[in-house]
Design an enzyme around this catalytic site. Structure first.
Site, PDB file in Angstrom:
ATOM      1  N   ARG A 168       0.852  -1.186   0.000  1.00 52.16           N
ATOM      2  CA  ARG A 168       0.000   0.000   0.000  1.00 52.16           C
ATOM      3  C   ARG A 168       0.888   1.236   0.000  1.00 52.16           C
ATOM      4  O   ARG A 168       1.966   1.249   0.605  1.00 52.16           O
ATOM      5  CB  ARG A 168      -0.906   0.039   1.236  1.00 52.16           C
ATOM      6  N   HIS A 187      -1.506  -0.156  -9.918  1.00 48.22           N
ATOM      7  CA  HIS A 187      -2.207  -1.028  -8.959  1.00 48.22           C
ATOM      8  C   HIS A 187      -2.763  -2.278  -9.666  1.00 48.22           C
ATOM      9  O   HIS A 187      -3.960  -2.557  -9.606  1.00 48.22           O
ATOM     10  CB  HIS A 187      -3.333  -0.269  -8.242  1.00 48.22           C
TER      11      HIS A 187
HETATM   12  P1  NAP Z   1      -2.215 -10.690   5.612  1.00 45.91           P
HETATM   13  O1  NAP Z   1      -2.345 -12.151   5.348  1.00 45.91           O
HETATM   14  O2  NAP Z   1      -3.119 -10.056   6.609  1.00 45.91           O
HETATM   15  O3  NAP Z   1      -0.687 -10.438   6.032  1.00 45.91           O
HETATM   16  C1  NAP Z   1      -0.250  -9.210   6.522  1.00 45.91           C
HETATM   17  C2  NAP Z   1       1.161  -9.376   7.076  1.00 45.91           C
HETATM   18  O4  NAP Z   1       1.590  -8.098   7.552  1.00 45.91           O
HETATM   19  C3  NAP Z   1       1.220 -10.339   8.269  1.00 45.91           C
HETATM   20  O5  NAP Z   1       2.411 -11.076   8.236  1.00 45.91           O
HETATM   21  C4  NAP Z   1       1.207  -9.373   9.466  1.00 45.91           C
HETATM   22  O6  NAP Z   1       1.827  -9.886  10.623  1.00 45.91           O
HETATM   23  C5  NAP Z   1       2.034  -8.247   8.889  1.00 45.91           C
HETATM   24  N1  NAP Z   1       1.800  -7.014   9.666  1.00 45.91           N
HETATM   25  C6  NAP Z   1       0.654  -6.343   9.846  1.00 45.91           C
HETATM   26  N2  NAP Z   1       0.839  -5.288  10.668  1.00 45.91           N
HETATM   27  C7  NAP Z   1       2.149  -5.311  11.005  1.00 45.91           C
HETATM   28  C8  NAP Z   1       2.951  -4.500  11.840  1.00 45.91           C
HETATM   29  N3  NAP Z   1       2.452  -3.435  12.489  1.00 45.91           N
HETATM   30  N4  NAP Z   1       4.258  -4.818  11.971  1.00 45.91           N
HETATM   31  C9  NAP Z   1       4.783  -5.905  11.343  1.00 45.91           C
HETATM   32  N5  NAP Z   1       4.063  -6.713  10.536  1.00 45.91           N
HETATM   33  C10 NAP Z   1       2.762  -6.420  10.373  1.00 45.91           C
HETATM   34  O7  NAP Z   1      -2.385  -9.850   4.264  1.00 45.91           O
HETATM   35  P2  NAP Z   1      -2.113 -10.322   2.756  1.00 45.91           P
HETATM   36  O8  NAP Z   1      -3.271 -11.043   2.213  1.00 45.91           O
HETATM   37  O9  NAP Z   1      -0.784 -10.981   2.701  1.00 45.91           O
HETATM   38  O10 NAP Z   1      -2.074  -8.906   2.018  1.00 45.91           O
HETATM   39  C11 NAP Z   1      -1.103  -7.916   2.362  1.00 45.91           C
HETATM   40  C12 NAP Z   1      -1.449  -6.600   1.692  1.00 45.91           C
HETATM   41  O11 NAP Z   1      -1.200  -6.663   0.297  1.00 45.91           O
HETATM   42  C13 NAP Z   1      -2.929  -6.195   1.765  1.00 45.91           C
HETATM   43  O12 NAP Z   1      -3.260  -5.642   3.020  1.00 45.91           O
HETATM   44  C14 NAP Z   1      -3.034  -5.193   0.657  1.00 45.91           C
HETATM   45  O13 NAP Z   1      -2.732  -3.912   1.168  1.00 45.91           O
HETATM   46  C15 NAP Z   1      -1.925  -5.613  -0.326  1.00 45.91           C
HETATM   47  N6  NAP Z   1      -2.470  -6.089  -1.620  1.00 45.91           N
HETATM   48  C16 NAP Z   1      -2.112  -5.428  -2.759  1.00 45.91           C
HETATM   49  C17 NAP Z   1      -2.590  -5.857  -3.987  1.00 45.91           C
HETATM   50  C18 NAP Z   1      -2.176  -5.171  -5.257  1.00 45.91           C
HETATM   51  O14 NAP Z   1      -2.722  -5.459  -6.329  1.00 45.91           O
HETATM   52  N7  NAP Z   1      -1.199  -4.288  -5.232  1.00 45.91           N
HETATM   53  C19 NAP Z   1      -3.441  -6.960  -4.057  1.00 45.91           C
HETATM   54  C20 NAP Z   1      -3.782  -7.612  -2.882  1.00 45.91           C
HETATM   55  C21 NAP Z   1      -3.285  -7.174  -1.656  1.00 45.91           C
HETATM   56  P3  NAP Z   1       1.206 -11.121  11.423  1.00 45.91           P
HETATM   57  O15 NAP Z   1       1.487 -12.322  10.523  1.00 45.91           O
HETATM   58  O16 NAP Z   1       1.956 -11.161  12.678  1.00 45.91           O
HETATM   59  O17 NAP Z   1      -0.272 -10.862  11.560  1.00 45.91           O
END
Ligand code: NAP
Length: 309
Positions: A224, A272
């Site tokens: 993001r 994006h």
């Molecule tokens: P997820 O499964 O919720 O994983 C998020 C990761 O971030 C987890 O490992 C979490 O830690 C870590 N995290 C969150 N807050 C943190 C903090 N304060 N300090 C350290 N680590 C932290 O999410 P996901 O499905 O992998 O997706 C991640 C992000 O990708 C989404 O939120 C979205 O913004 C982005 N995204 C982008 C696209 C695009 O097209 N560009 C598409 C889809 C998603 P824990 O494991 O300890 O909970």
């Protein structure tokens, strides 16, 4: 009969109607799927945060809001949403992210631009290091980060992952906490951002963080926009501290025409597109969650709204 409201932009209905109906039939769910209902008759909402539904108060019998997007920052602060909120963890979206991240990592690792765009008529031979000599750090090792980590370790890259809670992921050095972040940045020849946008993650890549990275490192951000302090990144690119940044997400989208990222020679902007939710696989995930709701089982991929992801 289970009443499912599809609340997303109207053009999305054309994309999702058939896959959702097919997934509900396959799951044996007797669903009435529509784009309009009396709110008090709705059992589940299949939701995109940019839909017209922003007040959830009248949806008194709704058992869950099932988000079509992985990112939930646009909805976690909605005080009218008291129903369980599930975010999208879609195998198709994950595949897309793994391919996008791997492609851009290899571009920088192999120095592809030198050979593709450097057609100067000169026969310049450069030998890139092997993947095992290029350290990759992924901030965020959730659904997407962990899958990208596995793909990159499969190619030989040593991968370090950083998360909020302690983790043990096979083949990856797992770090957490403030000291873990410092260590993760110090070994980030290539830094990939796959954190959600929450108050705790905004500006995680600021001037101090950039100064910790190895000189000449690369940044790839499909997470993001607010994860990065834009001005600090531009300063680090100008000084040579960071060699190149490939950015898919921005604080304001579409990226405004006058934003310095567009014209910066060391920035690649993509609109994006890193990973889109795929209707066929996502519909199966939604059907599974409705099945679980009907069976009284816990929903998958529930968002912790206090944490913001
Ligand atoms: P997820 O499964 O919720 O994983 C998020 C990761 O971030 C987890 O490992 C979490 O830690 C870590 N995290 C969150 N807050 C943190 C903090 N304060 N300090 C350290 N680590 C932290 O999410 P996901 O499905 O992998 O997706 C991640 C992000 O990708 C989404 O939120 C979205 O913004 C982005 N995204 C982008 C696209 C695009 O097209 N560009 C598409 C889809 C998603 P824990 O494991 O300890 O909970």
């Amino acid at each position: 009969m289970i009443n499912v409201l599809f609340a997303a932009r109207s053009e999305r209905w054309d994309t999702y109607e058939a896959p959702l109906r097919a997934a509900f039939a396959k799951a044996g769910l007797d669903v009435d799927l529509r784009t309009e209902f009396a709110p008090e008759e709705v059992d589940y909402i299949v939701y995109a945060p940019n839909s017209e539904v922003q007040d959830f108060t009248p949806y008194t019998r709704c058992k869950a809001v099932l988000n079509l997007w992985a990112g939930v920052e646009a909805i976690t602060g909605n005080k009218t949403l008291t129903q369980p909120l599930a975010r999208m963890v879609d195998p198709g979206l994950t595949n897309g992210m793994v391919e996008w991240v791997t492609g851009h990592t290899l571009r920088h690792h192999l120095g592809m631009d030198r050979h593709i765009t450097g057609q100067t008529g000169e026969w310049v031979v450069t030998t890139p290091p092997l993947a095992r000599e290029r350290r990759v750090t992924i901030l965020g090792i959730g659904a997407l980060g962990a899958s990208c980590a596995h793909a990159l370790t499969g190619l030989g890259f040593p991968v370090t992952g950083w998360s909020r809670s302690p983790k043990d992921v096979d083949g990856i050095t797992c770090l957490h906490g403030d000291d873990g972040l410092k260590q993760a940045l110090e070994t980030a020849d290539i830094l990939i951002l796959l954190l959600p946008d929450t108050p705790a993650t905004q500006n995680v890549i600021n001037a101090e963080a950039l100064s910790r990275m190895p000189k000449g490192a690369f940044i790839i951000n499909p997470g993001r926009g607010p994860l990065i302090d834009d001005e600090a990144l531009i300063a680090a690119l100008d000084s040579g501290q960071i060699a190149h940044a490939t950015l898919d997400v921005f604080r304001v989208e579409p990226l405004p025409a006058d934003h310095p990222f567009w014209a910066h020679p060391k920035v690649t902007v993509t609109p994006h597109i890193a990973a889109e939710t795929r209707p066929e696989t996502a519909s199966e995930v939604i059907a599974e969650n409705i099945q679980r709701g009907e069976a009284g089982q816990p929903f998958l991929n529930l968002v912790d709204r206090a944490r913001g992801y």
